[in-house]
Design a protein around this motif. Structure first.
Motif, PDB file in Angstrom:
ATOM      1  N   THR A 186      27.941  32.529  23.614  1.00  0.00           N
ATOM      2  CA  THR A 186      27.589  31.318  24.372  1.00  0.00           C
ATOM      3  C   THR A 186      28.542  31.114  25.541  1.00  0.00           C
ATOM      4  OG1 THR A 186      26.683  30.265  22.378  1.00  0.00           O
ATOM      5  CG2 THR A 186      27.251  28.832  24.222  1.00  0.00           C
ATOM      6  N   LEU A 187      29.833  31.298  25.298  1.00  0.00           N
ATOM      7  CA  LEU A 187      30.824  31.141  26.369  1.00  0.00           C
ATOM      8  C   LEU A 187      30.600  32.174  27.468  1.00  0.00           C
ATOM      9  CD1 LEU A 187      33.372  29.754  27.427  1.00  0.00           C
ATOM     10  CD2 LEU A 187      34.727  31.353  26.054  1.00  0.00           C
ATOM     11  N   ALA A 188      30.305  33.422  27.090  1.00  0.00           N
ATOM     12  CA  ALA A 188      30.086  34.472  28.086  1.00  0.00           C
ATOM     13  C   ALA A 188      28.856  34.180  28.941  1.00  0.00           C
ATOM     14  CB  ALA A 188      29.935  35.823  27.386  1.00  0.00           C
ATOM     15  N   VAL A 189      27.772  33.730  28.306  1.00  0.00           N
ATOM     16  CA  VAL A 189      26.565  33.383  29.068  1.00  0.00           C
ATOM     17  C   VAL A 189      26.848  32.214  30.003  1.00  0.00           C
ATOM     18  CG1 VAL A 189      24.200  32.508  28.884  1.00  0.00           C
ATOM     19  CG2 VAL A 189      24.996  34.275  27.308  1.00  0.00           C
ATOM     20  N   ASN A 198      35.160  23.106  30.879  1.00  0.00           N
ATOM     21  CA  ASN A 198      36.062  21.954  30.833  1.00  0.00           C
ATOM     22  C   ASN A 198      36.062  21.366  29.423  1.00  0.00           C
ATOM     23  OD1 ASN A 198      33.609  20.502  30.699  1.00  0.00           O
ATOM     24  ND2 ASN A 198      33.559  20.317  32.924  1.00  0.00           N
ATOM     25  N   VAL A 199      36.662  20.213  29.256  1.00  0.00           N
ATOM     26  CA  VAL A 199      36.768  19.598  27.934  1.00  0.00           C
ATOM     27  C   VAL A 199      35.393  19.314  27.342  1.00  0.00           C
ATOM     28  CG1 VAL A 199      37.557  17.555  26.692  1.00  0.00           C
ATOM     29  CG2 VAL A 199      39.044  18.611  28.391  1.00  0.00           C
ATOM     30  N   SER A 200      34.454  18.858  28.157  1.00  0.00           N
ATOM     31  CA  SER A 200      33.107  18.549  27.665  1.00  0.00           C
ATOM     32  C   SER A 200      32.406  19.791  27.130  1.00  0.00           C
ATOM     33  CB  SER A 200      32.268  17.914  28.785  1.00  0.00           C
ATOM     34  OG  SER A 200      32.865  16.735  29.268  1.00  0.00           O
ATOM     35  N   ILE A 201      32.550  20.911  27.818  1.00  0.00           N
ATOM     36  CA  ILE A 201      31.921  22.155  27.371  1.00  0.00           C
ATOM     37  C   ILE A 201      32.582  22.650  26.094  1.00  0.00           C
ATOM     38  CG2 ILE A 201      31.370  24.513  28.004  1.00  0.00           C
ATOM     39  CD1 ILE A 201      29.888  22.220  29.527  1.00  0.00           C
ATOM     40  N   LEU A 202      33.893  22.509  26.006  1.00  0.00           N
ATOM     41  CA  LEU A 202      34.585  22.898  24.775  1.00  0.00           C
ATOM     42  C   LEU A 202      34.085  22.064  23.597  1.00  0.00           C
ATOM     43  CD1 LEU A 202      36.778  24.732  23.602  1.00  0.00           C
ATOM     44  CD2 LEU A 202      38.424  22.905  24.041  1.00  0.00           C
ATOM     45  N   THR A 257      16.004  20.475  17.849  1.00  0.00           N
ATOM     46  CA  THR A 257      17.265  20.298  18.584  1.00  0.00           C
ATOM     47  C   THR A 257      17.222  21.022  19.926  1.00  0.00           C
ATOM     48  OG1 THR A 257      18.392  20.286  16.440  1.00  0.00           O
ATOM     49  CG2 THR A 257      19.768  20.462  18.397  1.00  0.00           C
ATOM     50  N   PHE A 258      16.638  22.221  19.933  1.00  0.00           N
ATOM     51  CA  PHE A 258      16.534  23.000  21.168  1.00  0.00           C
ATOM     52  C   PHE A 258      15.673  22.276  22.200  1.00  0.00           C
ATOM     53  CE2 PHE A 258      14.476  26.128  23.893  1.00  0.00           C
ATOM     54  CZ  PHE A 258      15.551  26.896  24.311  1.00  0.00           C
ATOM     55  N   VAL A 259      14.542  21.719  21.764  1.00  0.00           N
ATOM     56  CA  VAL A 259      13.651  21.013  22.693  1.00  0.00           C
ATOM     57  C   VAL A 259      14.352  19.789  23.284  1.00  0.00           C
ATOM     58  CG1 VAL A 259      11.521  19.673  22.859  1.00  0.00           C
ATOM     59  CG2 VAL A 259      11.520  21.849  21.647  1.00  0.00           C
ATOM     60  N   SER A 260      15.092  19.058  22.454  1.00  0.00           N
ATOM     61  CA  SER A 260      15.826  17.882  22.948  1.00  0.00           C
ATOM     62  C   SER A 260      16.860  18.273  23.990  1.00  0.00           C
ATOM     63  CB  SER A 260      16.512  17.174  21.770  1.00  0.00           C
ATOM     64  OG  SER A 260      15.568  16.758  20.810  1.00  0.00           O
ATOM     65  N   ALA A 261      17.620  19.341  23.697  1.00  0.00           N
ATOM     66  CA  ALA A 261      18.628  19.803  24.651  1.00  0.00           C
ATOM     67  C   ALA A 261      17.981  20.355  25.916  1.00  0.00           C
ATOM     68  CB  ALA A 261      19.506  20.875  24.002  1.00  0.00           C
ATOM     69  N   LEU A 262      16.834  21.012  25.768  1.00  0.00           N
ATOM     70  CA  LEU A 262      16.136  21.559  26.935  1.00  0.00           C
ATOM     71  C   LEU A 262      15.658  20.450  27.873  1.00  0.00           C
ATOM     72  CD1 LEU A 262      15.037  24.116  28.319  1.00  0.00           C
ATOM     73  CD2 LEU A 262      12.929  23.821  26.987  1.00  0.00           C
ATOM     74  N   CYS A 263      15.189  19.354  27.309  1.00  0.00           N
ATOM     75  CA  CYS A 263      14.767  18.208  28.136  1.00  0.00           C
ATOM     76  C   CYS A 263      15.954  17.641  28.917  1.00  0.00           C
ATOM     77  CB  CYS A 263      14.142  17.131  27.257  1.00  0.00           C
ATOM     78  SG  CYS A 263      12.544  17.596  26.552  1.00  0.00           S
ATOM     79  N   LEU A 264      17.100  17.553  28.259  1.00  0.00           N
ATOM     80  CA  LEU A 264      18.295  17.080  28.959  1.00  0.00           C
ATOM     81  C   LEU A 264      18.676  18.037  30.082  1.00  0.00           C
ATOM     82  CD1 LEU A 264      20.630  15.838  26.066  1.00  0.00           C
ATOM     83  CD2 LEU A 264      19.569  14.453  27.852  1.00  0.00           C
ATOM     84  N   TYR A 265      18.566  19.330  29.811  1.00  0.00           N
ATOM     85  CA  TYR A 265      18.918  20.316  30.837  1.00  0.00           C
ATOM     86  C   TYR A 265      17.985  20.222  32.045  1.00  0.00           C
ATOM     87  CZ  TYR A 265      19.365  24.824  33.155  1.00  0.00           C
ATOM     88  OH  TYR A 265      19.525  25.807  34.092  1.00  0.00           O
ATOM     89  N   ILE A 275      26.332  20.666  29.530  1.00  0.00           N
ATOM     90  CA  ILE A 275      26.418  20.562  28.073  1.00  0.00           C
ATOM     91  C   ILE A 275      25.088  20.953  27.436  1.00  0.00           C
ATOM     92  CG2 ILE A 275      26.672  18.933  26.154  1.00  0.00           C
ATOM     93  CD1 ILE A 275      28.679  17.402  27.858  1.00  0.00           C
ATOM     94  N   ALA A 276      23.986  20.470  27.998  1.00  0.00           N
ATOM     95  CA  ALA A 276      22.663  20.790  27.461  1.00  0.00           C
ATOM     96  C   ALA A 276      22.390  22.288  27.545  1.00  0.00           C
ATOM     97  CB  ALA A 276      21.594  20.007  28.217  1.00  0.00           C
ATOM     98  N   PHE A 277      22.808  22.921  28.645  1.00  0.00           N
ATOM     99  CA  PHE A 277      22.602  24.368  28.789  1.00  0.00           C
ATOM    100  C   PHE A 277      23.355  25.136  27.704  1.00  0.00           C
ATOM    101  CE2 PHE A 277      24.047  28.467  30.461  1.00  0.00           C
ATOM    102  CZ  PHE A 277      22.833  29.059  30.768  1.00  0.00           C
ATOM    103  N   SER A 278      24.616  24.769  27.479  1.00  0.00           N
ATOM    104  CA  SER A 278      25.408  25.469  26.459  1.00  0.00           C
ATOM    105  C   SER A 278      24.821  25.256  25.068  1.00  0.00           C
ATOM    106  CB  SER A 278      26.864  24.992  26.502  1.00  0.00           C
ATOM    107  OG  SER A 278      26.957  23.609  26.211  1.00  0.00           O
ATOM    108  N   ILE A 279      24.282  24.061  24.804  1.00  0.00           N
ATOM    109  CA  ILE A 279      23.673  23.798  23.501  1.00  0.00           C
ATOM    110  C   ILE A 279      22.407  24.635  23.320  1.00  0.00           C
ATOM    111  CG2 ILE A 279      22.472  22.031  22.139  1.00  0.00           C
ATOM    112  CD1 ILE A 279      24.524  20.028  23.093  1.00  0.00           C
TER     113      ILE A 279
END
Length: 312
Positions: A186-189, A198-202, A257-265, A275-279
């Protein structure tokens, strides 16, 4: 005619393809580690220090115009990022350090005054609105980075102890390996697409570790339950039957969970979008690893345990 053994443990033979997907996972993890080592991680101001200014314009202003306006202000390393509808920008600069903290603050205040002045002067017709100014010192950033890495390390250590106590050593390495697999890829992508850490992504990656662990433990629980009455059929049968029975539950939980994060992204911007992309990325690889990394690794540990018992 369908094979009866395949019908008995479920529709899919996950363990039969485990070696192939295990090789794919190994290649992905090694490639991710090499990429992170060679390319490096692009840290945000939370970790490397610096100043971030968010400005919005009423009329159309291009990112090149904003970048050119601050390029000659002697601010050190400067970066400009657009987000939202294209009329909002984030200006980041490393700044210069003085011999003392007082001198550093004076230099920073002078730099902020220069940025405000050039933005107001050059884009007066576009009604610039400076919405936010964040500043983090280099020492504070280094401390945040160190504490963040320690938090991830201690998290994995506690998870290893927890899984070992709840199950046994046969399950614990697979769970921790699965979490390491998810976090590294996930970090590499995230770095590959040019985003800053940053702190939020961590915090998002730590959340993914918890999400992936929950999914893995549910599968482990099912393996232990089925193994009680089907141990004579072999551990391969037990793992296949466990994953097949939990597959719908896993896909529904991860899918929602994926659909919810995708909508945020799609609809958010700025930090929330990152954050939504990393999730989204983490959920995809977390679901995959629960099926093709964690459970098959338990089979490997079971074989090693059997060989040791046989040798003894």
């Amino acid at each position: 005619m369908a094979n009866k053994n395949t019908e008995s443990f479920g529709r899919f033979d996950f363990v039969g393809k485990a070696w192939f997907f295990g090789g794919v996972s190994l290649v992905l993890v090694v490639a991710s580690l090499i990429y992170l080592a060679v390319h490096g991680i692009s840290y945000g101001i939370d970790f490397k220090g610096g100043t971030e200014i968010q400005v919005k314009f009423d009329q159309g202003v291009t990112i090149d115009q904003v970048r050119d306006s601050v390029a000659g202000l002697d601010l050190g390393e400067v970066g400009v990022q657009s987000f939202g509808e294209g009329n909002e920008f984030i200006i980041r600069f490393q700044g210069r350090e003085g011999k003392t903290d007082k001198e550093t603050n004076e230099i920073l205040n002078a730099d902020l005054t220069k940025v405000r002045g050039i933005i107001t002067e050059k884009f007066q017709a576009s009604n610039p609105d400076i919405r936010r100014i964040d500043t983090v010192g280099p020492q504070v950033g280094a401390e945040l980075k160190r504490n963040g890495l320690l938090a991830v390390f201690y998290c994995l250590l506690v998870i290893l102890i927890y899984v070992a106590l709840r199950f046994d050593y046969k399950f614990a390495p697979g769970a921790v390996l699965c979490l390491f697999h998810d976090a590294v890829i996930t970090l590499a992508v995230f770095v590959l697409v040019g985003k800053e850490v940053n702190v939020s992504i961590l915090a998002a990656i730590m959340t993914l570790i918890g999400f992936s662990l929950n999914d893995t433990i549910v599968v482990f629980d099912r393996i232990r339950e089925i193994d009680t009455g089907n141990h004579d059929k072999g551990f391969k049968f037990v793992i296949n039957k466990s994953i097949n029975e939990m597959l719908v539950r896993t896909l529904i939980t991860s899918g929602t969970t994926f659909v919810s994060a995708l909508c945020l992204y799609i609809f958010a911007d700025g930090t929330v979008e990152d954050i939504a992309f990393s999730i989204c990325v983490g959920i995809f690889f977390g679901t995959y690893s629960s099926i093709y990394v964690a459970a098959p690794f338990v089979l490997l540990m079971d074989k090693l345990q059997f060989k040791k018992a046989k040798a003894a």
